[in-house]
Scaffold this active site. Structure first.
Site, PDB file in Angstrom:
ATOM      1  N   ASN A  81     -29.833  14.432 -28.704  1.00 48.00           N
ATOM      2  CA  ASN A  81     -30.351  15.443 -27.782  1.00 48.00           C
ATOM      3  C   ASN A  81     -29.298  16.492 -27.467  1.00 48.00           C
ATOM      4  O   ASN A  81     -29.516  17.681 -27.625  1.00 48.00           O
ATOM      5  CB  ASN A  81     -30.820  14.782 -26.482  1.00 48.00           C
ATOM      6  CG  ASN A  81     -32.284  14.394 -26.531  1.00 48.00           C
ATOM      7  OD1 ASN A  81     -33.062  14.942 -27.302  1.00 48.00           O
ATOM      8  ND2 ASN A  81     -32.657  13.431 -25.718  1.00 48.00           N
ATOM      9  N   THR A 113     -25.549  15.568 -27.732  1.00 50.34           N
ATOM     10  CA  THR A 113     -24.223  15.214 -28.251  1.00 50.34           C
ATOM     11  C   THR A 113     -23.791  16.165 -29.348  1.00 50.34           C
ATOM     12  O   THR A 113     -24.542  16.415 -30.295  1.00 50.34           O
ATOM     13  CB  THR A 113     -24.243  13.781 -28.793  1.00 50.34           C
ATOM     14  OG1 THR A 113     -24.644  12.891 -27.748  1.00 50.34           O
ATOM     15  CG2 THR A 113     -22.864  13.377 -29.284  1.00 50.34           C
ATOM     16  N   TYR A 135      -7.133   3.965 -41.350  1.00 50.01           N
ATOM     17  CA  TYR A 135      -7.427   2.742 -42.109  1.00 50.01           C
ATOM     18  C   TYR A 135      -7.659   3.049 -43.583  1.00 50.01           C
ATOM     19  O   TYR A 135      -8.325   2.269 -44.283  1.00 50.01           O
ATOM     20  CB  TYR A 135      -8.653   2.038 -41.509  1.00 50.01           C
ATOM     21  CG  TYR A 135      -8.334   1.254 -40.265  1.00 50.01           C
ATOM     22  CD1 TYR A 135      -8.060  -0.116 -40.321  1.00 50.01           C
ATOM     23  CD2 TYR A 135      -8.270   1.878 -39.020  1.00 50.01           C
ATOM     24  CE1 TYR A 135      -7.766  -0.835 -39.179  1.00 50.01           C
ATOM     25  CE2 TYR A 135      -7.971   1.173 -37.868  1.00 50.01           C
ATOM     26  CZ  TYR A 135      -7.714  -0.187 -37.957  1.00 50.01           C
ATOM     27  OH  TYR A 135      -7.416  -0.891 -36.816  1.00 50.01           O
ATOM     28  N   ARG A 156     -26.727  11.581 -39.907  1.00 50.19           N
ATOM     29  CA  ARG A 156     -26.687  12.018 -38.505  1.00 50.19           C
ATOM     30  C   ARG A 156     -27.306  13.396 -38.409  1.00 50.19           C
ATOM     31  O   ARG A 156     -27.325  14.163 -39.367  1.00 50.19           O
ATOM     32  CB  ARG A 156     -25.235  12.071 -38.007  1.00 50.19           C
ATOM     33  CG  ARG A 156     -25.105  12.183 -36.479  1.00 50.19           C
ATOM     34  CD  ARG A 156     -25.497  10.898 -35.803  1.00 50.19           C
ATOM     35  NE  ARG A 156     -25.003  10.832 -34.434  1.00 50.19           N
ATOM     36  CZ  ARG A 156     -25.767  10.997 -33.352  1.00 50.19           C
ATOM     37  NH1 ARG A 156     -27.049  11.266 -33.473  1.00 50.19           N
ATOM     38  NH2 ARG A 156     -25.260  10.889 -32.130  1.00 50.19           N
ATOM     39  N   HIS A 196     -35.344  -1.647 -25.319  1.00 50.72           N
ATOM     40  CA  HIS A 196     -36.317  -1.470 -24.255  1.00 50.72           C
ATOM     41  C   HIS A 196     -36.609  -2.794 -23.546  1.00 50.72           C
ATOM     42  O   HIS A 196     -36.534  -3.865 -24.156  1.00 50.72           O
ATOM     43  CB  HIS A 196     -37.633  -0.910 -24.807  1.00 50.72           C
ATOM     44  CG  HIS A 196     -37.502   0.489 -25.333  1.00 50.72           C
ATOM     45  ND1 HIS A 196     -38.325   0.997 -26.303  1.00 50.72           N
ATOM     46  CD2 HIS A 196     -36.638   1.482 -25.021  1.00 50.72           C
ATOM     47  CE1 HIS A 196     -37.984   2.246 -26.560  1.00 50.72           C
ATOM     48  NE2 HIS A 196     -36.962   2.555 -25.798  1.00 50.72           N
ATOM     49  N   ALA A 223     -57.379  -2.952 -39.577  1.00 50.41           N
ATOM     50  CA  ALA A 223     -58.381  -2.206 -38.815  1.00 50.41           C
ATOM     51  C   ALA A 223     -58.687  -0.848 -39.431  1.00 50.41           C
ATOM     52  O   ALA A 223     -59.573  -0.140 -38.954  1.00 50.41           O
ATOM     53  CB  ALA A 223     -57.895  -2.017 -37.378  1.00 50.41           C
ATOM     54  N   GLY A 224     -57.972  -0.478 -40.483  1.00 51.00           N
ATOM     55  CA  GLY A 224     -58.221   0.809 -41.130  1.00 51.00           C
ATOM     56  C   GLY A 224     -57.214   1.880 -40.779  1.00 51.00           C
ATOM     57  O   GLY A 224     -57.385   3.046 -41.174  1.00 51.00           O
ATOM     58  N   VAL A 257     -50.959   2.364 -42.460  1.00 50.06           N
ATOM     59  CA  VAL A 257     -49.678   1.729 -42.133  1.00 50.06           C
ATOM     60  C   VAL A 257     -48.845   1.632 -43.409  1.00 50.06           C
ATOM     61  O   VAL A 257     -49.291   1.021 -44.388  1.00 50.06           O
ATOM     62  CB  VAL A 257     -49.885   0.326 -41.529  1.00 50.06           C
ATOM     63  CG1 VAL A 257     -48.528  -0.314 -41.198  1.00 50.06           C
ATOM     64  CG2 VAL A 257     -50.752   0.407 -40.275  1.00 50.06           C
ATOM     65  N   PRO A 258     -47.641   2.199 -43.434  1.00 48.45           N
ATOM     66  CA  PRO A 258     -46.811   2.125 -44.643  1.00 48.45           C
ATOM     67  C   PRO A 258     -46.254   0.719 -44.839  1.00 48.45           C
ATOM     68  O   PRO A 258     -46.286  -0.111 -43.935  1.00 48.45           O
ATOM     69  CB  PRO A 258     -45.699   3.137 -44.372  1.00 48.45           C
ATOM     70  CG  PRO A 258     -45.579   3.148 -42.884  1.00 48.45           C
ATOM     71  CD  PRO A 258     -46.974   2.956 -42.348  1.00 48.45           C
TER      72      PRO A 258
END
Length: 803
Positions: A33, A35, A51, A66, A442, A464-465, A468-469
């Site tokens: 949002n 950053t 490193y 990102r 959450h 249900a139709g 959905v992937p």
């Protein structure tokens, strides 16, 4: 610093034990949002550089995805690091699905997926020009106008008035181009974001009518409307705000979880309010359930708690939804599309906006209901609105593990209550990989039974139709496929893309991005408070305490902009201690005491004493240093110097004392001169001053080198022979008042002590006694009166009255 420390910890852990197949580091994140991505990556890049050898030895490959504010610069820096680090770094931006790099990094990308995921373009443009085939998990850029073999004639773009059509706004359209809101809480960033959104959407009237802040009186707050300043009223009560703005039917509630219940209940009692958005997280569940019941009775739509809000492109935005204007523009949220979505996650809203914008004609409306177990409104509540809204042509649902709301949507689809195409996915399918129950971010993201798992929900919705992937990475392709079918059928008529609006940018953000420059009003070289840690002349404040440099060391940093040798810092502290006070009778302390007893405050009393410092009191340090060093530099013998001062009728500053003498020496002078002889590399000016003292005391016993003179000449010796300064720097510091600053600093300690002493003793107003004043009148003296006869003089009278 925190990002660096976190990254360094991760790298340390992952490089301790090698793996025969090498290792993979995934640096992934959603579309931020606010950053600054480039700033965040600085700490990560620093850790990767440190490193470097360990990463090479462990054959680590790095995958980065990102997006968000300034993502182009952040990813460019990461790509450049990959060219010099000796480690493979593959970098992707918002054109790549948020989780697509995970199967790619693990070598588990679907067929064709690896080829479709291209490296970031060299210019890192906001919009990629490379299209991909539907269903690929990588590049999401699909031109909606080219997705169907034949495209119907484009319809004209809707006007703001057409978007707002509905006059009294039908139940299914709580947000229009005329919607106005009251923002509860002092949230200037959120309000400015809403106003900026209004401006680029070309709204006639700002969406924010006013703000309510119960902890302050009525006032106005300054904001921007485009590039011009405007004022918004701030009220102390909701009732007054509602009375002044009866057209405001939405309240964005930023109250904390402790007070949100009472404030929301008050909002729902206002007859004009149709929608309340509760932003706060951590609202007690019993409070939420009560609010849901009250909202149903008041016929108020409740969004949240724990929500970022929602957005109606081209019309209205709740609070911080969508983040900065960069995100708004890249997802084309300034104009409406055909896809309405509902999600639990506010953080995923930016990703949904991005996916929808790249695979369809854009977002029609989007709402994040919040991640708590008891949301104010459910998936089905909003999807039924979308079903009734003729502007929405297809629906996108992003559910998650935990709860059963997705089953209600599936049942509504199966029953024929929802006829528009629905594309859906429940996130959290990875929960099954853990041996124990997993609580995701959450409060409601926890499966309490098998039916609440993401896998079970996805299977039920598919049965249900609902579209959905097979995986979350395939969601963009499936969304584009459904959209293309609607275009082919004529259900959706793509419109020409309007010209992108000009986005006002705040000066502070433009400066952070390096887009503007301006001359500074001030220049400071001694202290920097802009970073995570305060710097004194470049030295971190933690290092100041770790190295125990003391007051002398701090003074050397702030006054001389360098770390002086330990003996020099000790000498500074000795000077401060020796000159901190010299009793209540000296003029500065006297003035401080009199002012304190007059009832004045500490600052006034301190200033009263400090204003007496000058050549006659305490301020001879600079003068003494200048006189002795100048004479020494000219090659004058001590006798020649004394004689020249006598011929000019000038006093030798730093010589003479009212009380102390050669036989009654000032021990303060003895302390610092003995210390200097022991620790200073050289002290020629002190030797010169001692030779002058030998001449002056031969004439009068109290014409000794006093403490002002001793400090002055020793500081010149310190500046010139410590090795920390050039000759020019040493002379400049002596010339600009540095030495007198030592006396001012030290004596402030004593003056404050006298002030506090008088206040503790509760001393009353000081009046000087008459018998300590000689009242002499020139006229009376000319007449032969004598003060010894007790004559009383009435000053200013017409005649002299004698006893």
């Amino acid at each position: 610093t925190q990002t660096y420390e976190y990254a360094a910890t991760i790298l340390d852990l992952m490089t301790r034990t090698p793996h025969p197949d090498g290792k993979v580091l995934i640096i992934g994140g959603g579309i931020a949002n606010f950053t600054n991505v480039a700033t965040t990556f600085k700490g990560i890049i620093r850790a990767l550089q440190e490193y470097k050898q360990a990463l090479i030895a462990n054959r680590v490959r790095i995958f980065v995805r990102r997006a968000g504010p300034n993502w182009q610069e952040g990813l460019r820096a990461m790509r450049e690091l990959g060219e010099t680090l000796g480690v493979e770094i593959r970098v992707y931006g918002p054109e790549t699905h948020v989780t697509a790099i995970v199967p790619l990094a693990l070598g588990k990308a679907p067929a064709g997926g690896a080829a479709a995921v291209a490296a970031m373009p060299s210019k890192l443009a906001v919009e990629s020009t490379v299209a991909s085939t539907p269903g690929t998990p990588g590049q999401m850029d699909v031109d909606p106008l080219r997705s169907a073999p034949s495209v119907p004639q484009p319809a004209p773009a809707p006007t703001a008035a057409a978007i707002a059509e509905g006059k009294a706004a039908p139940w299914y359209s709580p947000f229009t181009a005329n919607t106005r809101a009251i923002v509860y809480g002092m949230q200037p960033r959120a309000v400015q974001g809403m106003l900026d959104f209004d401006y680029i959407c070309k709204r006639a009237v700002p969406s924010v009518a006013c703000m309510v802040y119960p902890f302050g009186g009525n006032h106005v707050q300054k904001f921007y409307w485009g590039t011009k300043e405007t004022l918004l009223p701030v009220f102390a009560s909701l009732k007054e705000a509602a009375k002044r703005f009866p057209d405001a039917d939405v309240v964005v509630n930023f109250a904390s979880c402790r007070s949100v219940f009472e404030s929301t209940r008050e909002m729902m009692q206002l007859p004009q309010v149709r929608t309340v958005a509760i932003i706060a997280e951590g609202v007690p569940e019993r409070h939420t359930r009560k609010l849901i019941s009250l909202a149903a009775k008041a016929n108020v739509s409740l969004i949240g708690p724990a929500t970022v809000g929602g957005i109606k492109p081209g019309c209205f935005k709740i609070g911080n939804t969508g983040g900065m204007m960069d995100n708004i523009a890249s997802s084309k949220l300034y104009r409406p599309g055909s896809v309405a979505y509902v999600s639990k996650s506010g953080g995923m809203s930016n990703e949904l906006n991005n996916i929808v914008a790249r695979t369809t004609d854009g977002v029609y409306e989007g709402v994040a209901i919040g991640g708590d177990r008891y949301p104010g409104t459910t998936f089905l509540d909003h999807i039924m609105r979308y079903e009734a809204d003729p502007g929405c042509k297809m629906i996108l649902l992003l559910g998650e593990v935990g709860g059963v709301e997705e089953y209600k949507v599936a049942e509504a689809v199966r029953a024929g209550r929802i006829t528009k195409p629905v594309v859906a996915w429940a996130i959290g399918t990875c929960a099954g990989m853990f041996a124990t129950e997993v609580q995701f971010g959450h409060a409601g993201a926890l499966a309490n039974s098998d039916s609440e798992t993401a896998e079970a929900k996805n299977a039920a919705m598919r049965a249900a139709g609902i579209h959905v992937p097979e995986t979350f990475e395939a969601l963009p392709g499936l969304l584009n496929q459904v959209y293309s079918d609607l275009v082919q059928a004529g259900t959706i008529v793509p419109r020409p893309e309007p010209e992108a609006p000009k986005i006002p940018i705040d000066y502070a953000w433009a400066q952070e991005l390096g887009l503007v420059r301006k001359p500074a009003s001030f220049v400071s070289t001694i202290c920097d408070d802009r970073g995570e840690e305060l710097l004194y002349a470049g030295m971190r404040i933690t290092d100041v305490f770790r190295d125990d440099i003391g007051i002398g060391g701090v003074l050397s940093l702030l006054w001389f902009k360098r770390r002086l040798p330990d003996y020099a810092c000790k000498f500074i502290e000795m000077v401060l201690m020796l000159t901190a006070d010299h009793g209540p009778a000296v003029s500065g302390a006297h003035n401080t005491i009199v002012t304190a007893r007059a009832g004045k405050d500490l600052i006034s009393s301190l200033c009263s004493g400090l204003l007496t410092i000058g050549d006659r009191f305490g301020g001879a340090l600079d003068g003494a240093a200048d006189l002795f060093s100048t004479a020494y530099d000219k090659g004058l013998t001590p006798r020649e110097f004394v004689d020249s001062m006598r011929k000019q009728n000038k006093l030798i500053l730093g010589i003479g004392h009212k009380i102390k003498s050669r036989t009654n020496p000032d021990l303060r002078v003895t302390l610092i001169t003995d210390y200097a002889k022991k620790h200073f590399p050289a002290s020629p000016i002190l030797d010169y001053a001692r030779a002058v003292e030998a001449i002056t005391t031969a004439k009068k016993d109290n014409l000794i080198l006093n403490v002002d003179g001793a400090i002055g000449v020793l500081f010149v010796d310190l500046l010139r022979h410590s090795g920390a300064f050039s000759r020019e720097e040493a002379d400049e510091y002596a010339r600009i008042g540095t030495l007198n600053g030592l006396f001012v600093l030290a004596r402030s300690i004593g003056f404050i002590g006298h002030y506090l002493d008088q206040k503790r003793l509760k001393q009353g107003l000081y009046r000087h006694p008459w018998d300590d004043i000689s009242y002499l009148n020139p006229a009376a003296l000319q007449g032969g009166m004598s003060a010894t006869k007790g004559d009383r003089v009435q000053v200013g009278a017409a005649k002299i009255v004698s006893k």
